[in-house]
Enzyme design. Structure first.
Site, PDB file in Angstrom:
ATOM      1  N   GLU A 131      34.056  24.276  34.498  1.00  0.00           N
ATOM      2  CA  GLU A 131      34.930  24.264  35.678  1.00  0.00           C
ATOM      3  C   GLU A 131      34.895  25.632  36.349  1.00  0.00           C
ATOM      4  OE1 GLU A 131      38.863  23.278  34.259  1.00  0.00           O
ATOM      5  OE2 GLU A 131      38.106  21.752  32.888  1.00  0.00           O
ATOM      6  N   LYS A 133      36.174  28.961  37.644  1.00  0.00           N
ATOM      7  CA  LYS A 133      37.366  29.729  37.289  1.00  0.00           C
ATOM      8  C   LYS A 133      37.956  30.268  38.584  1.00  0.00           C
ATOM      9  CE  LYS A 133      39.129  33.122  34.038  1.00  0.00           C
ATOM     10  NZ  LYS A 133      39.959  33.927  34.911  1.00  0.00           N
ATOM     11  N   ASP A 135      40.112  32.110  41.197  1.00  0.00           N
ATOM     12  CA  ASP A 135      40.764  33.416  41.150  1.00  0.00           C
ATOM     13  C   ASP A 135      42.052  33.380  41.975  1.00  0.00           C
ATOM     14  OD1 ASP A 135      41.098  35.972  40.404  1.00  0.00           O
ATOM     15  OD2 ASP A 135      39.547  36.821  41.685  1.00  0.00           O
ATOM     16  N   TYR A 243      44.112  21.834  36.428  1.00  0.00           N
ATOM     17  CA  TYR A 243      43.062  21.857  35.406  1.00  0.00           C
ATOM     18  C   TYR A 243      43.568  21.828  33.961  1.00  0.00           C
ATOM     19  CZ  TYR A 243      44.191  26.820  35.904  1.00  0.00           C
ATOM     20  OH  TYR A 243      44.857  28.004  35.998  1.00  0.00           O
ATOM     21  N   LYS A 331      32.290  35.085  32.745  1.00  0.00           N
ATOM     22  CA  LYS A 331      32.603  35.812  33.976  1.00  0.00           C
ATOM     23  C   LYS A 331      31.334  36.138  34.755  1.00  0.00           C
ATOM     24  CE  LYS A 331      36.399  37.432  34.618  1.00  0.00           C
ATOM     25  NZ  LYS A 331      37.583  38.031  34.109  1.00  0.00           N
ATOM     26  N   CYS A 425      41.815  71.558  56.073  1.00  0.00           N
ATOM     27  CA  CYS A 425      42.390  70.232  56.347  1.00  0.00           C
ATOM     28  C   CYS A 425      41.942  69.776  57.734  1.00  0.00           C
ATOM     29  CB  CYS A 425      43.910  70.337  56.285  1.00  0.00           C
ATOM     30  SG  CYS A 425      44.757  68.792  56.655  1.00  0.00           S
ATOM     31  N   CYS A 427      43.538  68.409  59.865  1.00  0.00           N
ATOM     32  CA  CYS A 427      44.640  68.406  60.823  1.00  0.00           C
ATOM     33  C   CYS A 427      44.471  69.576  61.795  1.00  0.00           C
ATOM     34  CB  CYS A 427      45.982  68.488  60.100  1.00  0.00           C
ATOM     35  SG  CYS A 427      46.384  70.120  59.483  1.00  0.00           S
ATOM     36  N   CYS A 449      45.499  69.901  50.688  1.00  0.00           N
ATOM     37  CA  CYS A 449      45.839  70.733  51.837  1.00  0.00           C
ATOM     38  C   CYS A 449      47.115  71.480  51.488  1.00  0.00           C
ATOM     39  CB  CYS A 449      46.060  69.840  53.059  1.00  0.00           C
ATOM     40  SG  CYS A 449      46.975  70.628  54.382  1.00  0.00           S
ATOM     41  N   CYS A 455      51.789  70.462  57.862  1.00  0.00           N
ATOM     42  CA  CYS A 455      50.606  69.653  58.147  1.00  0.00           C
ATOM     43  C   CYS A 455      51.060  68.328  58.747  1.00  0.00           C
ATOM     44  CB  CYS A 455      49.811  69.410  56.863  1.00  0.00           C
ATOM     45  SG  CYS A 455      48.504  68.175  57.046  1.00  0.00           S
TER      46      CYS A 455
END
Ligand code: IVH
Length: 711
Positions: A131, A133, A135, A243, A331, A425, A427, A449, A455
């Site tokens: 069957e 599987k 998810d 199932y 799997k 950074c 920014c 940063c 910031c």
């Protein structure tokens, strides 16, 4: 939680000293608990299943090497999702178990051989069902006299959540069984899932509206089913495949294949790709076919479930610990794809950590279009040597954030240069970036940063965190709106949010704008006003202090009781008051990292002012105090051995609500030891110390929770 990824994480288990192992097990327990919450409660995981499994495996390996160090709260002792308080608990009369996994043909062959050996079969053929599987998330539908009377989630396998009203909104699920021949009582089990296209459409719409999106179809299904308001679930495109079954008043089939046929006859959807196959050869063939057709199915499957077809054989084969001996899940490997790395952006987190994000030429991996992937950190980019313009291999393991496995060097465009991680950074302030160190001074992989509140990226992330679901949870204020109001200059700190709700001039300005009708403005104001009264733990968590996650915030709230006591204690900690530090340290699970972070935060005048201005807008409620008038108030309790009527976490939470302190080791200070089957050294110590030892049922009787009747 990058801050915990100290150098220890890169040490092989065999090189760990005992002291290392203690630390590492503590870190792993904390991280995995946090990831569990993100996954199960928030349905918003931040690491892939494979990464999660790797952490779990490391935990197991360390425990195998140092069995004496296994923690009471070890991740290896937990199963599945905790049950949330939002829904009534449902005890499964027949537990909802999980399946063992097989990852190779050899493991499947071993599964077949084991069955043959166990049943002492000769040449006789063995039939199985193969069957898909699915998810999604498994659910239990209880039919009495053919009528759906209760629907529950799996929860931890023993106790799930009552989501009857929500399950009833799923069109696939019949409220009444059709036909006849169904047992008077039957619990039908199966998977609630979301079709891929409907999931993608939902996310696209949610993103456009600035609402939350889900990481994958499974989280979407789980989040949709566990809505408090069933009318929300009703609008979500959920489906169902049956199932398996739980409690039964009478047998209804002789084989799994026949059971599926009966289900279909009663109007329950069964998967059209499930079929009966003979022996190993049939199993392998079914796997190959499903793997090939997987992209065409329209819903996520993560493998194939094989079940011995004959139910009398299933009966004889029975179970090993939590999984049946008669079934196994083969799997699929993670799905991979190739695409072009078009660029690398740097994202600045709330605490200033810089995360490189790969911008990819959009590609479909396992039915989901992927445009971005995390590159984790500078070291990771260097190690994998991925360069802009490279063809990269992408992996999506049926789950969350796609991984970049590496690049294809032969396809590297001429002149592609190594990626240079920025030293400032991104920014506008261009603040320098530093490599983060651990408490012990070792360098970690995290670049940060140093701009803090100066910031703008960090500021806006703080605001987004502040309004997020587990913090102030302000309806109508999502990340998009926060960003917009921030760009506008309306919001620069949390207090501004509450000021907006009473600022007629700004609200008037909003009214003039496209997309802001009277209703949405009214809702926004109502959403903000509703949160002026806030619990102490949400308040603390909302501040976004490093290392103070939700669990720590709850501990702090309980520990200090009121916002006044909390703030004055933090001020003292920041001022270096030893007694205040000790009091903080004495709280459960609070360590140096939290103390340092709290001290650093409250030592900043700027931060203290932000907090004061926010408090001027709020009514912060005192934390609920543990009870003092119960039979166990003030007593120290140790749970040991297996608990049969509740999980250990449940037991601990219940005991704590009743004012008891739960400890993991038995000593003279222990008042009560609750011992279940398999209790070992702790029970012995308790006997030596002459402590009161109770069975689980005696404990329940003592606290006034009469044990539920066995199902
Ligand atoms: S049988 C005792 N059949 O996989 C075994 N499970 O790891 C009961 N699942 O919790 C499960 N498709 O959520 C079974 N065709 C299938 C399935 C299936 C998906 C999920 C289910 C279960 C998990 C087991």
């Amino acid at each position: 939680m990058p801050a915990l990824e100290s150098d220890l994480r890169s040490k092989p288990v065999s090189d760990l000293s005992e002291a290392d192992a203690v630390l590492e097990l503590e870190h792993l327990a904390r991280e995995l608990t946090e990831h569990d919450l993100r996954y199960h409660r928030d349905e918003a995981p931040t690491i892939s299943d494979a990464e999660y499994d790797a952490l779990k495996r490391r935990n197991d390996d360390i425990e195998a090497r140092f069995p004496a160090l296994v923690r009471e709260d070890s991740p290896s002792r937990k199963v599945g999702a905790a049950v949330s308080a939002q829904f009534a608990p449902v005890r499964h009369g027949v537990p909802m178990l999980s399946l063992d996994n097989a990852f190779s043909d050899e493991e499947v062959a071993e599964f077949v051989a084991r069955i043959r050996r166990f049943l002492k079969l000769g040449e006789e053929p063995v039939w199985f069902t193969a069957e898909p599987k699915i998810d999604g998330l498994s659910s239990n539908l209880r039919y009495e006299h053919g009528v759906l009377v209760q629907g529950a989630t799996r929860g931890d396998g023993r106790t799930g959540e009552d989501v009857t009203a929500n399950l009833k909104t799923i069109a696939d699920i019949p409220h009444r069984l059709k036909g006849k021949g169904w047992p008077e009582l039957i619990e039908v089990r199966g998977e609630v899932y979301a079709p891929l296209d409907a999931f993608a459409a939902f996310n696209a719409e949610a993103e456009a509206a600035g609402q939350r999106t889900y990481a994958n179809p499974r989280n979407f299904a789980s989040g949709s089913l566990r809505q408090i308001d069933p009318s929300v679930t009703a609008k979500r495109p959920l489906r169902f495949f049956a199932y398996a079954w739980g409690e039964l008043s009478a047998p209804f089939a002789a084989t799994q294949g026949e059971a599926l046929e009966r289900f279909a006859g009663w109007g329950l959807p069964t998967n059209p790709r499930s079929r009966r196959v003979e022996d190993l050869e049939g199993l392998l063939e079914a796997y190959a076919e499903l793997e090939a057709d997987r992209p065409k199915l329209g819903y996520d499957i993560d493998g194939v479930v094989y079940k011995a077809d004959r139910l009398d054989w299933q009966q004889r084969l029975g179970f090993v610990s939590r999984s049946p001996r008669w079934a196994i899940a083969r799997k699929f490997p993670a799905q991979q794809a190739r695409t072009i790395l078009e660029g690398i952006d740097i994202q600045v987190g709330r605490t200033g950590s810089l995360t490189p994000v790969a911008r990819l030429k959009p590609v479909t991996v396992g039915g989901v279009v992927v445009k971005n992937a995390t590159l984790h950190n500078a070291d990771e980019i260097a190690r994998r040597d991925v360069r802009i313009g490279d063809t990269v291999i992408l992996q999506r393991a049926g789950d969350v954030i796609p991984q970049i496995l590496g690049s294809v060097p032969e396809e590297r465009p001429a002149g592609a240069e190594r990626y240079e991680f920025p030293s400032v950074c991104p920014c506008p302030l261009k603040t320098p970036v530093v490599r983060e160190t651990t408490g012990g001074g070792a360098e970690t992989v995290v670049r940060r940063c140093t701009g803090e509140f100066a910031c703008p990226f960090q500021r806006v992330e703080h605001l987004k965190h502040f309004v997020s679901r587990r913090a102030f949870d302000i309806e109508g204020l999502g990340e998009k709106q926060i960003q917009a109001f921030y760009d506008e200059g309306w919001f620069s700190e949390p207090a501004d949010i509450f000021k907006l709700a009473r600022d007629e001039a700004k609200l008037e300005a909003l009214r003039e704008r496209d997309g802001y009708g009277e209703t949405s403005i009214r809702n926004l104001v109502a959403g903000i006003e509703a949160r002026r009264t806030i619990s102490l733990d949400r308040f603390i968590y909302g501040l976004g202090i490093r290392h103070i996650g939700e669990t720590t915030a709850i501990t702090l709230a309980r520990g200090y009781g009121s916002v006044g006591a909390f703030i004055s204690a933090m001020d003292q900690v920041a001022a270096g008051d030893e007694q205040a530090k000790e009091e903080l340290d004495a709280l459960d699970q609070i360590g140096d990292a939290v103390i340092e972070a709290a001290a650093a935060y409250f030592a900043e005048d700027h931060n203290r002012q932000i907090v004061q201005r926010l408090l001027a807008e709020l009514d912060v409620q005192d934390a609920e105090q543990p009870k003092t008038d119960t039979a166990v108030a003030g007593k120290t309790v140790v749970f040991t051995g297996a608990l049969e009527r509740m999980t250990r976490d449940e037991a601990k939470a219940r005991a704590e609500t009743l004012g008891a302190k739960v400890s993991s080791s038995v000593s003279k200070k222990t008042d009560i030891v609750v011992a279940g089957p398999g209790a070992g050294s702790k029970l012995k110590t308790a006997a030596e110390l002459g402590l009161q030892v109770l069975t689980e049922d005696e404990w329940l009787a003592l606290i006034g929770d009469t044990p539920a009747a066995e199902g």
